[in-house]
Scaffold this motif. Sequence first.
Motif, PDB file in Angstrom:
ATOM      1  N   HIS A 199       0.817  -1.214   0.000  1.00 54.39           N
ATOM      2  CA  HIS A 199       0.000   0.000   0.000  1.00 54.39           C
ATOM      3  C   HIS A 199       0.845   1.255   0.000  1.00 54.39           C
ATOM      4  O   HIS A 199       1.924   1.279   0.601  1.00 54.39           O
ATOM      5  CB  HIS A 199      -0.890   0.026   1.260  1.00 54.39           C
TER       6      HIS A 199
ATOM      7  N   ASP B  50       3.020   2.335   3.120  1.00 47.42           N
ATOM      8  CA  ASP B  50       3.717   1.232   3.814  1.00 47.42           C
ATOM      9  C   ASP B  50       5.223   1.522   3.874  1.00 47.42           C
ATOM     10  O   ASP B  50       5.857   1.347   4.924  1.00 47.42           O
ATOM     11  CB  ASP B  50       3.521  -0.103   3.080  1.00 47.42           C
TER      12      ASP B  50
ATOM     13  N   HIS C 133       0.082  -7.476   3.241  1.00 48.20           N
ATOM     14  CA  HIS C 133       1.499  -7.290   3.582  1.00 48.20           C
ATOM     15  C   HIS C 133       2.278  -8.591   3.410  1.00 48.20           C
ATOM     16  O   HIS C 133       3.317  -8.616   2.761  1.00 48.20           O
ATOM     17  CB  HIS C 133       1.662  -6.783   5.023  1.00 48.20           C
TER      18      HIS C 133
HETATM   19 ZN   LIG Z   1      -0.244  -1.469   4.358  1.00 47.35          ZN
END
Ligand SMILES: [Zn+2]
Length: 232
Positions: free
Chosen positions: A7, A10, A108
Motif C-alpha cells: 500500500h 507502507d 502485507h
Molecule cells: Zn499497508
Amino acid sequence: MLAIAAHRDDVEQTCGGTLLRMKALGLRTGILDLTQGEAGTRGTAAERAAEAAEAARILQVDTREALDISDGRVENTYENRIKIAAVVRLSRPRVVILPYWAGRHPDHYTASTLGYEACFLAGLTKIDTGYPPHRPFKIVYASLYADVRPSFVVDISEHIEVRFAALMAYRSQYASQESGSGLFVPEEEIRERTFAMARHYGLLAGVQYAEPFVQKEVGLVDDLTLIPVQSI
Ligand SMILES: [Zn+2]
C-alpha cells in the motif's frame, strides 16, 4: 535500491528513513506500490496518488510507481508476478526491500512472497516482459510491522524528521478527522508511536533512531575489528 510494498504509505512507515539514508550515500532509490488504495476507509485512490507523489518528493526517490493490483486482495498470481518482474527489470535494482513475510494484514505478507517470486522470475531469460532479465543481488525484509528480532538495523537518526514528514504527506490517512476515528489514531499519537518505534530499534544498536530489517542469509565478515555495535 527498490522498495516494494502493498500500500501507498507502507514504505513511509517501514523503511522511508533507509531510503533517505541510501539517497544521502548517493544511490538511486525507487518505490513500487502494488495497489492504488481504492479500498481504504479514508480517502480516494486519486487523493492517495497525490499524497504518494508528495511523499516521494519528500523521500527524494528517483522513481515511484503504483501497479493496479486490487487493494485488499493482493494475490500471488503469475499475472501479478509478471507485473512486478517488469518493473524490476526496468529499474534493475541491486537491493530490493520487501515487507516481512508474516503479519496481520494479508496484503502485507502476500506482497512479501509475491515480491520474492517476482524477483526470481525477473532473472529468468525465457520470461518475456519486453526488458532484459535482471535478478536483484540482495533482498531484505522490512520488519517494523512484525514482532521479530531484526538481523540488522539502519541508522536513520539524521533522517527521522524528514521520514515523519513523508508519512504526514498522507493527509487523508493521518490528519485528525471524523471518518474512521474509531479505527485510526490521532495525528499527535502517530508522531509518538513513530519515534518510539525508531528509538526502540535504535537502542538495540546503540544509535538514536533506526529501522529494522531481516535477511535470510547469514552475514559475512572480513575484519572482526570493524563489526559495529558494542557488546559491553
Ligand atoms: Zn499497508
